[in-house]
Design a protein around this motif. Structure first.
Motif, PDB file in Angstrom:
ATOM      1  N   ILE A 113       1.029  -1.011  -0.045  1.00 17.08           N
ATOM      2  CA  ILE A 113       0.003   0.037   0.089  1.00 17.08           C
ATOM      3  C   ILE A 113       0.447   1.451  -0.046  1.00 17.08           C
ATOM      4  O   ILE A 113       1.639   1.064   0.663  1.00 17.08           O
ATOM      5  N   VAL A 114       0.397   2.522  -1.088  1.00 17.07           N
ATOM      6  CA  VAL A 114       1.543   3.170  -1.038  1.00 17.07           C
ATOM      7  C   VAL A 114       0.723   4.732   0.618  1.00 17.07           C
ATOM      8  O   VAL A 114       0.277   4.348   1.025  1.00 17.07           O
ATOM      9  N   THR A 115       1.940   4.307   0.634  1.00 16.21           N
ATOM     10  CA  THR A 115       1.736   5.487   2.182  1.00 16.21           C
ATOM     11  C   THR A 115       2.979   6.745   2.332  1.00 16.21           C
ATOM     12  O   THR A 115       2.427   7.880   2.810  1.00 16.21           O
TER      13      THR A 115
ATOM     14  N   TRP B 160       4.279  15.088 -10.064  1.00 11.62           N
ATOM     15  CA  TRP B 160       4.912  15.564 -11.491  1.00 11.62           C
ATOM     16  C   TRP B 160       5.066  14.347 -13.058  1.00 11.62           C
ATOM     17  O   TRP B 160       4.504  14.736 -14.093  1.00 11.62           O
ATOM     18  N   LEU B 161       5.649  13.640 -12.352  1.00 10.35           N
ATOM     19  CA  LEU B 161       5.560  12.547 -13.178  1.00 10.35           C
ATOM     20  C   LEU B 161       4.367  11.389 -13.874  1.00 10.35           C
ATOM     21  O   LEU B 161       4.055  11.547 -14.474  1.00 10.35           O
ATOM     22  N   LEU B 162       3.863  11.508 -12.325  1.00 12.80           N
ATOM     23  CA  LEU B 162       2.570  10.296 -13.397  1.00 12.80           C
ATOM     24  C   LEU B 162       1.258  11.144 -13.164  1.00 12.80           C
ATOM     25  O   LEU B 162       0.286  10.652 -13.347  1.00 12.80           O
ATOM     26  N   GLY B 163       0.752  12.198 -12.334  1.00 11.53           N
ATOM     27  CA  GLY B 163      -0.407  13.180 -12.333  1.00 11.53           C
ATOM     28  C   GLY B 163      -1.416  12.881 -11.999  1.00 11.53           C
ATOM     29  O   GLY B 163      -2.465  13.658 -10.895  1.00 11.53           O
ATOM     30  N   TYR B 164      -0.734  12.436 -10.404  1.00  7.77           N
ATOM     31  CA  TYR B 164      -1.623  11.869  -9.499  1.00  7.77           C
ATOM     32  C   TYR B 164      -1.339  12.547  -8.231  1.00  7.77           C
ATOM     33  O   TYR B 164      -0.602  12.798  -7.354  1.00  7.77           O
ATOM     34  N   ARG B 165      -2.672  13.611  -7.818  1.00  8.59           N
ATOM     35  CA  ARG B 165      -2.263  14.033  -6.358  1.00  8.59           C
ATOM     36  C   ARG B 165      -1.510  13.156  -5.427  1.00  8.59           C
ATOM     37  O   ARG B 165      -2.117  11.739  -5.287  1.00  8.59           O
ATOM     38  N   HIS B 166      -1.325  13.653  -4.068  1.00  6.85           N
ATOM     39  CA  HIS B 166      -1.583  12.809  -2.954  1.00  6.85           C
ATOM     40  C   HIS B 166      -2.280  11.836  -2.106  1.00  6.85           C
ATOM     41  O   HIS B 166      -2.873  10.771  -1.903  1.00  6.85           O
ATOM     42  N   ALA B 167      -3.760  12.707  -2.333  1.00  9.51           N
ATOM     43  CA  ALA B 167      -4.620  12.206  -2.249  1.00  9.51           C
ATOM     44  C   ALA B 167      -5.179  10.949  -2.931  1.00  9.51           C
ATOM     45  O   ALA B 167      -6.203  10.060  -2.490  1.00  9.51           O
ATOM     46  N   ASP B 168      -4.695  11.104  -4.375  1.00 13.01           N
ATOM     47  CA  ASP B 168      -5.427   9.586  -5.246  1.00 13.01           C
ATOM     48  C   ASP B 168      -4.612   8.753  -4.823  1.00 13.01           C
ATOM     49  O   ASP B 168      -4.900   7.909  -5.580  1.00 13.01           O
TER      50      ASP B 168
ATOM     51  N   VAL C 106      -2.122   7.832  -2.525  1.00 12.84           N
ATOM     52  CA  VAL C 106      -1.457   7.123  -0.964  1.00 12.84           C
ATOM     53  C   VAL C 106      -3.094   6.786  -0.211  1.00 12.84           C
ATOM     54  O   VAL C 106      -3.923   6.762  -0.322  1.00 12.84           O
ATOM     55  N   GLY C 107      -2.636   5.935   0.354  1.00 14.68           N
ATOM     56  CA  GLY C 107      -4.570   4.356   1.314  1.00 14.68           C
ATOM     57  C   GLY C 107      -4.215   3.374  -0.324  1.00 14.68           C
ATOM     58  O   GLY C 107      -5.421   2.790  -0.006  1.00 14.68           O
ATOM     59  N   ARG C 108      -4.305   3.382  -1.071  1.00 13.34           N
ATOM     60  CA  ARG C 108      -4.541   2.388  -2.393  1.00 13.34           C
ATOM     61  C   ARG C 108      -2.737   1.315  -2.585  1.00 13.34           C
ATOM     62  O   ARG C 108      -2.000   1.839  -2.322  1.00 13.34           O
ATOM     63  N   PRO C 109      -3.496   0.275  -2.892  1.00 19.62           N
ATOM     64  CA  PRO C 109      -2.288  -0.437  -3.842  1.00 19.62           C
ATOM     65  C   PRO C 109      -0.878  -0.064  -4.692  1.00 19.62           C
ATOM     66  O   PRO C 109      -1.644   0.862  -5.991  1.00 19.62           O
ATOM     67  N   ALA C 110       0.067  -0.287  -4.415  1.00 29.28           N
ATOM     68  CA  ALA C 110       0.895   0.542  -5.026  1.00 29.28           C
ATOM     69  C   ALA C 110       0.580  -0.174  -6.368  1.00 29.28           C
ATOM     70  O   ALA C 110       1.149   0.360  -7.862  1.00 29.28           O
ATOM     71  N   ALA C 111       0.674  -2.016  -6.920  1.00 26.32           N
ATOM     72  CA  ALA C 111      -0.346  -2.048  -8.498  1.00 26.32           C
ATOM     73  C   ALA C 111      -1.003  -1.054  -9.355  1.00 26.32           C
ATOM     74  O   ALA C 111      -0.283  -1.901 -10.772  1.00 26.32           O
ATOM     75  N   GLY C 112      -1.390  -0.418  -8.766  1.00 31.57           N
ATOM     76  CA  GLY C 112      -2.158   0.191  -9.276  1.00 31.57           C
ATOM     77  C   GLY C 112      -1.307   1.459 -10.215  1.00 31.57           C
ATOM     78  O   GLY C 112      -2.086   1.501 -11.721  1.00 31.57           O
ATOM     79  N   LEU C 113      -0.376   1.200  -9.575  1.00 31.56           N
ATOM     80  CA  LEU C 113       0.417   2.327 -11.027  1.00 31.56           C
ATOM     81  C   LEU C 113       0.803   1.927 -11.702  1.00 31.56           C
ATOM     82  O   LEU C 113       1.682   2.343 -12.710  1.00 31.56           O
ATOM     83  N   LEU C 114       0.975   0.081 -11.921  1.00 31.16           N
ATOM     84  CA  LEU C 114       1.764  -0.203 -12.887  1.00 31.16           C
ATOM     85  C   LEU C 114       0.928   0.130 -14.688  1.00 31.16           C
ATOM     86  O   LEU C 114      -0.082  -0.005 -14.172  1.00 31.16           O
ATOM     87  N   GLY C 115       1.720  -0.002 -15.309  1.00 30.96           N
ATOM     88  CA  GLY C 115       1.464  -0.286 -16.453  1.00 30.96           C
ATOM     89  C   GLY C 115       0.675  -2.063 -17.435  1.00 30.96           C
ATOM     90  O   GLY C 115       0.152  -2.563 -16.584  1.00 30.96           O
ATOM     91  N   ARG C 116       1.193  -1.784 -18.607  1.00 36.05           N
ATOM     92  CA  ARG C 116       0.208  -2.844 -19.537  1.00 36.05           C
ATOM     93  C   ARG C 116       1.282  -3.797 -18.611  1.00 36.05           C
ATOM     94  O   ARG C 116       0.993  -5.417 -18.568  1.00 36.05           O
ATOM     95  N   ASP C 117       2.658  -4.119 -18.183  1.00 31.71           N
ATOM     96  CA  ASP C 117       3.244  -5.458 -17.794  1.00 31.71           C
ATOM     97  C   ASP C 117       2.670  -5.508 -16.221  1.00 31.71           C
ATOM     98  O   ASP C 117       3.969  -5.066 -15.511  1.00 31.71           O
ATOM     99  N   ALA C 118       1.817  -5.745 -16.099  1.00 34.64           N
ATOM    100  CA  ALA C 118       1.444  -5.675 -15.006  1.00 34.64           C
ATOM    101  C   ALA C 118       2.088  -7.064 -13.951  1.00 34.64           C
ATOM    102  O   ALA C 118       2.834  -6.811 -11.973  1.00 34.64           O
ATOM    103  N   ASP C 119       2.732  -8.630 -14.613  1.00 35.87           N
ATOM    104  CA  ASP C 119       3.571  -9.225 -14.010  1.00 35.87           C
ATOM    105  C   ASP C 119       5.434  -8.579 -13.384  1.00 35.87           C
ATOM    106  O   ASP C 119       5.913  -9.154 -12.799  1.00 35.87           O
ATOM    107  N   GLY C 120       5.360  -6.387 -13.885  1.00 40.51           N
ATOM    108  CA  GLY C 120       6.304  -6.484 -13.333  1.00 40.51           C
ATOM    109  C   GLY C 120       6.316  -6.248 -11.886  1.00 40.51           C
ATOM    110  O   GLY C 120       7.592  -5.293 -11.374  1.00 40.51           O
ATOM    111  N   MET C 121       5.032  -6.165 -11.125  1.00 42.71           N
ATOM    112  CA  MET C 121       5.086  -6.308  -9.822  1.00 42.71           C
ATOM    113  C   MET C 121       6.606  -7.349  -8.847  1.00 42.71           C
ATOM    114  O   MET C 121       6.262  -7.994  -9.149  1.00 42.71           O
TER     115      MET C 121
ATOM    116  N   HIS D 263      -0.001   7.183 -16.415  1.00 42.76           N
ATOM    117  CA  HIS D 263       0.153   7.906 -15.683  1.00 42.76           C
ATOM    118  C   HIS D 263      -1.346   8.085 -15.756  1.00 42.76           C
ATOM    119  O   HIS D 263      -2.260   7.175 -16.224  1.00 42.76           O
ATOM    120  N   ARG D 264      -1.652   9.307 -15.275  1.00 44.24           N
ATOM    121  CA  ARG D 264      -3.430   9.431 -14.840  1.00 44.24           C
ATOM    122  C   ARG D 264      -3.934   9.787 -15.911  1.00 44.24           C
ATOM    123  O   ARG D 264      -5.629   9.532 -15.987  1.00 44.24           O
TER     124      ARG D 264
END
Length: 809
Positions: free
Chosen positions: A30-32, A40-48, A50-65, A83-84
């Motif tokens: 979980i992102v803390t 600036w890199l991905l366009g997500y704000r802090h509130a968007d 924090v508290g959510r799984p980091a796996a949601g930030l991965l792109g098409r290669d989900a197995d890269g987690m 990116h957002r």
């Protein structure tokens, strides 16, 4: 935990969380933590995030987690992040192990972009990123929390900070407060409305910069779904354009406001008032003293020059920088910039450290003290030159304005001075012409009105005070035979020297015709003929000299008052009627027959006669008194009667009241006003005898005259009067027709009149040595102060005035 030992390579250093793209992930994935760089890199704000799984930030290669708990020794790999907006961002991920506050494991993940974002169909490819970064215009990208995400090279240069220093900061942390408010308000409106915002701001982007003017555009940046996620701010430096507009506005104001009056002093003051605060902090305008005295400028000599201060202005109250008050004389040393400017006609730009200014200060210690005390640092000296003549000099100074004058300022000052000089020269020429016309007109008007037996008079002449110039109004009081008096007012249509000269010619003609004792209606006929001849002469001149105006038209009112009969006879040529105020307070206008103006021709002139009580007030005037534009001639005539009804201690006081109450401060037309209080000569001062047409009646007439003179106490003139009466009666008996009448009138002089029914007027001739007759009228002319003859409805009257010593009217 030693972070350098727990990380990937041995010598790697932790990045700055405030600027790098970093995230903190706990043992459960979980992102803390989320940095501004990650936003600036991905366009997500802090509130968007924090508290959510980091796996949601991965792109098409989900197995890269990666299984982070198994990567205690640290790991590093390349992955595609989401990116957002939905597109992929390829980045190198590096994890650093650490412990949270409760002692649980967590990882700091650092993302470094390996290549530009995957191009989308609507993007121009990798060069778009370079174009933005290298753009010379100040361009900034902000998120919805008003924090900077990117800044172009132009923004870095304008703000005086690196992009690293700008990123993540709000406008309030970079720009002055008054700019911040406008900019953030514009961003807020863009996020609320989705519409671009345009506005202007002024200020210094950083303390070391000069003040600039910026045209700011805040535009929305939308994602593929059409939502406004960011705003782009573009600032265009329009300082030069703004200054050019200010200069143009200043020149426009000079054109419309300088020279509003044909007064040299007022024109110079208008120039100083407009220039101060917009171009200079202190302005003085000095003119050659000869101009103010109506003289032509003369060549300047060697040495110091004295100039008359006509205007000055300052941004400081009371103009403390000046050494001279307006109207005073300022002395400039030889070789000082103002003297050089006057001699050469060229302007100059100086700093106070220049050699010319230092030399000036050395020669003028008092002025040097002013320069030091007020911190004057920049000076412009500009000549006021028009039509090849240098009229004066203007000095412009800066001491409150931080920046010195530049070449553009000097060009602007030269243009202002040139326009002011033309207005000053126009005022000078107008003043000289008006002074000449006024002197001519004053010389043509009565300089002194002699006391009259028939009336007490008061008069006023008010020249026009507008750019139209003087008019051709005039008045006159002409003594006539038989103790009568002629009151005249007239108005030549037009203004200037021509109108004044024409007025003088008409006044002279009226006096000449009045000496002939013509009735009012006949006098106007002859005057009309004269004006017609003058028009013909000017028309002939206009054929050879184009530009001469030949529309010569004049109005005139001619009134004769007889104190014996108390009768007035008047005729008018296109002139307003006279007003009569009786001793009881009644006031009215006399309804004269309307005759045409002089020079128009057409209808004949008719006279109107009426009787007035003793002590009545006669008011003759020109249309400038009643035809004030504020209320019109009809209302003006009503006001005139109202003012005439008011009691007044004297005729002069009445004149002053009428001028003060009926005229504006700057009358647009000349005004001639003539007031006359009537007197009467009763039976105790007038005696009449009917005489037979017999030579023997001469002796009886002499005896009766001698007796009446004794009753009047005029024994000292009895002998002279008897001789005059004897000659006049003898002449009437010999050459005239009966009936004969002798009349004596006692006034300031003794008037002898002999009337008969004959129409042949006598004339004086010089008798030869052996002639027996022909000496009678010669003797009358020698014994009397004046004599003459006048035609009457029943014949003629020969009269003579005999002076009475020490007797006043």
């Amino acid at each position: 935990m030693d972070m350098e030992n727990a990380g990937s390579p041995r010598n790697s250093r932790l990045p700055d969380p405030a600027t790098a793209a970093t995230a903190v992930v706990d043992a459960h994935g979980i992102v803390t933590g989320w940095s501004d760089g990650a936003q600036w890199l991905l366009g997500y704000r802090h509130a968007d995030v924090v508290g959510r799984p980091a796996a949601g930030l991965l792109g098409r290669d989900a197995d890269g987690m990666v299984d982070l708990p198994s990567a205690a020794a640290g790991w590093r790999r390349t992955s595609v992040l989401r990116h957002r907006d939905g597109h992929g961002v390829e980045a190198d991920l590096q994890a650093y192990a650490s412990l949270d506050r409760e002692g649980g494991g967590q990882w700091l993940i650092v993302a470094t972009r390996t290549r530009p974002p995957s191009p989308r169909p609507e993007e121009a490819g990798p060069t778009a990123e370079d174009a933005f970064a290298q753009c010379h215009l100040p361009v900034m990208l902000y998120d919805d929390e008003y924090r900077a995400l990117r800044g172009s090279a132009g923004a870095v240069r304008a703000l005086g900070r690196s992009e690293k220093q700008i990123r993540g900061r709000r406008v309030t942390e970079i720009l002055p407060p008054h700019i911040c408010t406008e900019v953030e308000d514009g961003m807020r409106r863009v996020f609320e409305t989705g519409e671009p915002q345009f506005f202007h701001v002024r200020g210094r982007p950083h303390p070391q910069a000069r003040g600039h003017y910026w045209a700011v555009t805040v535009s929305p940046v939308r994602n593929p779904a059409g939502e406004v996620r960011h705003v782009q701010l573009t600032a265009l430096d329009i300082t030069e354009l703004h200054l050019a507009r200010e200069r143009l506005a200043l020149l426009n104001d000079v054109s419309t406001q300088v020279g509003s009056t044909l007064d040299m002093t007022r024109t110079a003051q208008e120039m100083a008032d407009i220039t101060v605060g917009r171009l200079a902090d202190f302005v003085s305008v000095d003119l050659l003293d000869s101009l103010l005295r109506g003289l032509e400028p003369r060549p300047l000599g060697e040495g110091s020059i004295a100039l008359r201060r006509v205007a000055q202005q300052s941004v400081l109250p009371g103009v403390p920088e000046s050494l001279t008050e307006p109207g005073g004389v300022d002395h400039y040393p030889a070789s000082s910039p103002p003297v050089d400017c006057l001699l050469t006609g060229r302007s100059s730009l100086h700093r106070t450290l220049d050699e010319a200014v230092e030399s000036w200060q050395t020669a003028d210690p008092e002025r040097a003290e002013k320069v030091r005390s007020f911190g004057m640092h920049s000076i412009m000296v500009v000549p006021l030159r028009a039509r090849g003549i240098t009229l004066g000099v203007a000095v412009l100074v800066r001491h409150r304005h931080r920046h010195p004058f530049g070449d553009d300022d000097l060009l602007l000052a030269q243009e202002i001075a040139a326009r002011t000089a033309v207005a000053v020269d126009n005022a000078r020429r107008f003043t000289r012409e008006r002074t000449t016309a006024l002197a001519l007109q004053q010389s043509l008007l009565p300089q002194y009105v002699a006391a009259q037996d028939a009336v007490e008079v008061a008069h006023r002449y008010m020249p026009a005070r507008t750019q139209a110039g003087l008019g051709g109004d005039w008045f006159d009081v002409i003594p006539l035979s038989g103790a009568r008096v002629a009151l005249v007012v007239g108005d030549v249509v037009g203004h200037g020297l021509r109108a004044s000269a024409t007025m003088g010619r008409l006044r002279t003609a009226v006096r000449t015709l009045a000496d002939v004792d013509l009735p009012p209606e006949e006098l106007l006929v002859h005057l009309d003929d004269l004006v017609t001849h003058l028009r013909a002469e000017e028309g002939t001149a206009a054929d050879s000299e184009p530009g001469i105006v030949t529309d010569l038209v004049a109005t005139c009112l001619y009134l004769v008052y007889d104190p014996v009969s108390r009768r007035c006879t008047a005729a008018a040529a296109g002139h307003p009627p006279p007003a009569v105020v009786t001793p009881g307070g009644g006031a009215e206008f006399i309804g004269l027959s309307a005759g045409p103006p002089l020079g128009v021709g057409g209808l004949p002139f008719e006279a109107t006669a009426w009787e007035v009580p003793e002590g009545s007030l006669l008011a003759l005037y020109t249309d400038g008194l009643v035809g004030v534009p504020a209320h019109g001639i009809g209302r003006g005539m009503e006001l005139l009667l109202q003012r005439l009804r008011k009691p007044s201690p004297s005729l002069d006081a009445t004149c002053d009241d009428l001028i003060r109450e009926m005229l504006p401060s700057l009358p647009s037309d000349d005004v001639a006003l003539l007031l006359a209080r009537t007197r009467s000569l009763g039976p105790d001062r007038v005696t009449t005898w009917e005489l037979p047409s017999d030579p023997a009646a001469v002796a009886g007439a002499r005896r009766e005259v001698s007796r009446h003179l004794a009753d009047w106490g005029l024994d000292e003139v009895a002998f002279t009067t008897e001789l005059v009466v004897s000659e006049l009666v003898t002449n009437a008996i010999r050459y005239g027709d009966p009936p004969l009448r002798l009349r004596l009138i006692l006034g300031s002089a003794l008037i002898c009149e002999v009337s008969d029914s004959g129409s042949t007027a006598p004339h004086m001739r010089r008798a030869r040595t052996f002639d027996e007759g022909g000496r009678g009228l010669m003797m009358v002319a020698q014994l009397s102060e004046r004599w003459g003859t006048r035609q009457t409805p029943g014949g003629k009257t020969i009269w003579a005035e005999i002076g009475i010593p020490d007797r006043q009217p």
